[in-house]
Design a protein around this motif. Sequence first.
Motif, short mmCIF file in Angstrom:
data_model
loop_
_atom_site.label_atom_id
_atom_site.label_comp_id
_atom_site.label_asym_id
_atom_site.label_seq_id
_atom_site.Cartn_x
_atom_site.Cartn_y
_atom_site.Cartn_z
N MET A 1 15.98 -17.76 10.69
CA MET A 1 15.00 -18.58 11.41
C MET A 1 13.60 -18.23 10.93
SD MET A 1 14.44 -18.84 15.53
CE MET A 1 16.19 -18.99 15.81
N LYS A 2 12.73 -19.25 10.86
CA LYS A 2 11.34 -18.99 10.48
C LYS A 2 10.46 -19.01 11.73
CE LYS A 2 11.40 -20.73 5.77
NZ LYS A 2 11.22 -21.95 4.99
N PHE A 3 9.32 -18.31 11.65
CA PHE A 3 8.43 -18.25 12.81
C PHE A 3 7.81 -19.63 13.07
CE2 PHE A 3 4.29 -17.40 14.82
CZ PHE A 3 4.77 -16.82 15.99
N ARG A 4 7.35 -20.27 12.03
CA ARG A 4 6.90 -21.65 12.12
C ARG A 4 7.38 -22.35 10.86
NH1 ARG A 4 3.12 -24.04 15.54
NH2 ARG A 4 2.53 -26.11 14.87
N ASP A 5 8.35 -23.24 11.01
CA ASP A 5 9.04 -23.77 9.85
C ASP A 5 8.29 -24.96 9.25
OD1 ASP A 5 10.80 -24.56 7.90
OD2 ASP A 5 12.57 -24.05 9.10
N LEU A 6 7.37 -24.66 8.32
CA LEU A 6 6.57 -25.72 7.72
C LEU A 6 7.36 -26.55 6.70
CD1 LEU A 6 3.22 -23.75 7.24
CD2 LEU A 6 3.73 -25.48 8.97
N SER A 7 8.43 -25.95 6.15
CA SER A 7 9.17 -26.71 5.14
C SER A 7 9.97 -27.84 5.79
CB SER A 7 10.08 -25.79 4.32
OG SER A 7 10.85 -24.99 5.16
N ARG A 307 9.94 -2.83 21.55
CA ARG A 307 11.38 -2.67 21.29
C ARG A 307 12.07 -4.01 21.10
NH1 ARG A 307 14.77 1.44 24.97
NH2 ARG A 307 16.58 0.10 24.51
N LEU A 308 11.69 -4.97 21.96
CA LEU A 308 12.29 -6.31 21.83
C LEU A 308 11.96 -6.89 20.45
CD1 LEU A 308 13.79 -8.72 23.18
CD2 LEU A 308 11.54 -9.60 23.78
N ALA A 313 13.97 -8.82 15.39
CA ALA A 313 13.85 -8.85 13.93
C ALA A 313 15.18 -8.49 13.28
CB ALA A 313 12.74 -7.92 13.46
N GLU A 314 15.89 -7.52 13.89
CA GLU A 314 17.21 -7.13 13.36
C GLU A 314 18.21 -8.28 13.45
OE1 GLU A 314 16.73 -2.42 14.63
OE2 GLU A 314 18.12 -3.71 15.76
N ARG A 315 17.95 -9.20 14.37
CA ARG A 315 18.81 -10.39 14.50
C ARG A 315 18.21 -11.60 13.79
NH1 ARG A 315 19.25 -6.90 18.42
NH2 ARG A 315 21.10 -6.69 19.73
N ASN A 316 17.30 -11.33 12.86
CA ASN A 316 16.65 -12.39 12.07
C ASN A 316 15.83 -13.38 12.89
OD1 ASN A 316 17.22 -11.70 9.39
ND2 ASN A 316 19.35 -12.34 9.70
N ILE A 317 15.27 -12.90 13.99
CA ILE A 317 14.37 -13.74 14.78
C ILE A 317 12.95 -13.17 14.66
CG2 ILE A 317 13.78 -14.58 17.09
CD1 ILE A 317 16.80 -14.43 17.70
N PRO A 318 12.11 -13.89 13.89
CA PRO A 318 10.75 -13.38 13.68
C PRO A 318 9.86 -13.66 14.89
CG PRO A 318 11.05 -15.45 12.50
CD PRO A 318 12.34 -15.18 13.22
N THR A 319 9.03 -12.70 15.23
CA THR A 319 8.04 -12.88 16.29
C THR A 319 6.71 -12.36 15.75
OG1 THR A 319 8.53 -10.69 17.18
CG2 THR A 319 9.71 -12.56 18.17
N MET A 320 5.63 -12.67 16.45
CA MET A 320 4.32 -12.20 16.00
C MET A 320 3.55 -11.63 17.19
SD MET A 320 4.13 -12.88 12.72
CE MET A 320 2.48 -13.10 12.15
N VAL A 321 2.64 -10.71 16.88
CA VAL A 321 1.75 -10.21 17.92
C VAL A 321 0.35 -10.75 17.64
CG1 VAL A 321 0.65 -8.18 18.93
CG2 VAL A 321 3.10 -8.14 18.40
N TYR A 322 -0.03 -11.75 18.41
CA TYR A 322 -1.40 -12.29 18.38
C TYR A 322 -2.07 -11.90 19.68
CZ TYR A 322 0.31 -15.28 14.61
OH TYR A 322 0.86 -15.75 13.46
N ASN A 372 18.75 -16.47 24.42
CA ASN A 372 19.95 -15.66 24.67
C ASN A 372 19.81 -14.24 24.13
OD1 ASN A 372 21.13 -17.81 25.94
ND2 ASN A 372 22.33 -18.49 24.15
N HIS A 373 19.26 -14.14 22.94
CA HIS A 373 19.04 -12.80 22.37
C HIS A 373 18.06 -12.00 23.21
CE1 HIS A 373 21.53 -12.87 18.83
NE2 HIS A 373 21.02 -14.03 18.44
N ILE A 374 16.98 -12.65 23.67
CA ILE A 374 16.00 -11.93 24.48
C ILE A 374 16.68 -11.38 25.74
CG2 ILE A 374 13.90 -12.16 25.92
CD1 ILE A 374 12.84 -14.14 23.83
N GLN A 375 17.49 -12.23 26.37
CA GLN A 375 18.15 -11.81 27.61
C GLN A 375 19.11 -10.64 27.34
OE1 GLN A 375 20.46 -14.82 29.67
NE2 GLN A 375 20.28 -13.68 31.60
N ALA A 376 19.88 -10.80 26.26
CA ALA A 376 20.87 -9.76 25.93
C ALA A 376 20.16 -8.43 25.63
CB ALA A 376 21.72 -10.20 24.74
N ILE A 377 19.08 -8.48 24.88
CA ILE A 377 18.39 -7.24 24.51
C ILE A 377 17.73 -6.62 25.72
CG2 ILE A 377 16.49 -6.26 23.13
CD1 ILE A 377 17.12 -8.60 21.07
N CYS A 378 17.05 -7.45 26.53
CA CYS A 378 16.35 -6.91 27.73
C CYS A 378 17.34 -6.26 28.70
CB CYS A 378 15.57 -8.01 28.43
SG CYS A 378 14.05 -8.46 27.55
#
Length: 381
Positions: A1-7, A307-308, A313-322, A372-378
Amino acid sequence: MKFRDLSRQYDALQDDIERSIRDTLSSGTYIGGDRVSNLEKALAEYVGVSNCIACGNGTDALQLALMAWGIGPGDAVIVPDFTFFSSGEVVATLGATPIFVDVDERTFNIDASQIEPAYALAIENGLSPKAVIPVDLFGLPADYPEICAICKELGLLILEDGAQGFGGSIQGKMDCSFGDVSTTSFFPAKPLGCYGDGGAVFTNDNEWAALIRSYAVHGKGSMKYDNVHIGMNSRLDTIQAAILEVKLKAFINHELDAVNEAAKQYSVNLSLFASQYGIILPQVPSGTQSSWAQYTIVFDEGWMRDRLRIELAERNIPTMVYYPKQLSEQLAFVDRCLSVGSCNVSKRLCRTVLSLPIGPYITENEINSVCNHIQAICSTF
Ligand SMILES: *Cc1c(COP(=O)(O)O)cnc(C)c1O
């Protein structure tokens, strides 16, 4: 998954974008020309202001506005402490002093009640308070009814930084129409992005508009080789205008709705368990519409955010800290800025915010999977 999929956007708009670029290449006009002025007209009409001046990027757009107001050494400009660096940088570039103020913990935007103390702080320090730069962070317009009333009372100009807010609105009035001058950025990942750098300035004031046009082209007078100001070279390339011509239509026709739908789906899914894990979801005040440059959640505790983020990221879900650092703490501003108090909300947000993947082309399945991943990890914390 991309953080913002411009393609994905490119895939959807490819034929029209390529045709528009080819037309530009064969036209022989690569800087300015009808394509740029037609785009300026379309942007001004969409935003609902009388003048739009396209320029090199969103940072230049802010700087051009401050130049038109003659802001320089001895002046103070009030800026939220929680934003992208540019919002404060342009003030210092011109030799003026940014005064950083805290933000509202729910909207992430400037806390209007801090404007008056900032004004007083400027006077105390022998500075002349000139303007406020409210930022429409993550797509949400700042609280302009409140900000405008205070600024009118104090005689401060409003420079709206709509780099992330383009497409948002309050009671149907469009983002980038709230300032005495407003600006946006067409950096690729912004709500309306081009394929390089670009920006625009909006204003209903014809004299400021003429000055900004002049400053953007070396301070030109009656023509390019008659120079009446020290200006800059800040233009939108014709190819970028050709791309934006297609993208603006898609933005208006379906992308703005699609990204709002995505944000709604996030909020519906996350609200099922957010409070259980001390997660606060983004809030949109009633009557206000966001253009969702980011979908940003807040944690009670910084360690949970960190930690989340790693586990996603280990599950290929990119996030950002803004943003990881408040502006008043940036090394570049040492001895060049003032701030009202220590901006504790901004400080805390830097430790606790997390922006999730979003965009008009994200799918329902992807949003479900992120949630779902967020819930499972939390649940393991
Ligand atoms: C991106 C951004 C800018 C600067 O825009 P550029 O086109 O990158 O120069 C200014 N302010 C905010 C809030 C931004 O997000």
